[in-house]
Design a protein around this motif. Structure first.
Motif, PDB file in Angstrom:
ATOM      1  N   ALA A 123      21.396   8.868  25.037  1.00 44.42           N
ATOM      2  CA  ALA A 123      20.855   8.790  23.900  1.00 44.42           C
ATOM      3  C   ALA A 123      19.338   9.381  23.909  1.00 44.42           C
ATOM      4  N   TRP A 124      18.654   8.909  24.943  1.00 43.61           N
ATOM      5  CA  TRP A 124      17.206   9.354  24.962  1.00 43.61           C
ATOM      6  C   TRP A 124      17.237  10.867  25.216  1.00 43.61           C
ATOM      7  N   ASP A 139      18.666   5.452  15.270  1.00 45.39           N
ATOM      8  CA  ASP A 139      18.623   4.180  15.958  1.00 45.39           C
ATOM      9  C   ASP A 139      19.049   4.471  17.394  1.00 45.39           C
ATOM     10  N   ILE A 140      18.345   4.216  18.417  1.00 43.32           N
ATOM     11  CA  ILE A 140      18.737   4.377  19.715  1.00 43.32           C
ATOM     12  C   ILE A 140      18.762   3.133  20.223  1.00 43.32           C
ATOM     13  N   ASP A 141      19.749   2.943  21.380  1.00 46.22           N
ATOM     14  CA  ASP A 141      19.757   2.095  22.084  1.00 46.22           C
ATOM     15  C   ASP A 141      18.637   1.897  23.112  1.00 46.22           C
ATOM     16  N   PRO A 142      17.640   1.116  23.353  1.00 39.32           N
ATOM     17  CA  PRO A 142      16.427   1.448  23.916  1.00 39.32           C
ATOM     18  C   PRO A 142      16.942   1.522  25.552  1.00 39.32           C
ATOM     19  N   ASP A 143      17.932   1.136  25.826  1.00 33.29           N
ATOM     20  CA  ASP A 143      18.601   1.337  27.303  1.00 33.29           C
ATOM     21  C   ASP A 143      19.493   2.310  27.577  1.00 33.29           C
ATOM     22  N   ASP A 144      19.684   3.111  26.503  1.00 33.10           N
ATOM     23  CA  ASP A 144      20.829   4.205  26.915  1.00 33.10           C
ATOM     24  C   ASP A 144      19.994   5.464  27.226  1.00 33.10           C
TER      25      ASP A 144
END
Length: 93
Positions: free
Chosen positions: A10-11, A2-7
């Motif tokens: 992380a991407w 799971d990735i924080d979509p705004d991080d």
């Protein structure tokens, strides 16, 4: 994963993992997402350029390394020389 979509970090990290598995197009998409979130993210430019070069897209890789040099943070100064060397090789193709 799971990735924080705004991080952006992380991407970028997901992209690195994909690039290590030689899934370059998927990695590039992750680096693009990181750069959309953080347009001056120096390492995302470097990683995107490396993935493009590894997939044979040399002319597309060049601006990535140029952007890395432009945005390189002081702690990445040693990588600027590496990026400059890569650029010379890519431009010589």
């Amino acid at each position: 994963l799971d990735i924080d979509p705004d991080d952006a970090l992380a991407w970028h990290n997901k992209g690195l993992a994909l690039a290590n598995m030689k899934k370059y197009m998927e990695a590039i998409a992750c680096f693009d997402k990181a750069l959309k979130l953080s347009p001056d993210y120096d390492m995302a430019y470097f990683s995107r350029g490396a993935a493009l070069a590894s997939s044979g897209k040399y002319s597309e890789a060049i601006p990535c390394f140029e952007q890395f040099i432009r945005y390189a943070k002081p702690e990445h100064a040693s990588m600027v020389q590496e990026a400059q060397q890569i650029l010379r090789q890519l431009k010589g193709r």
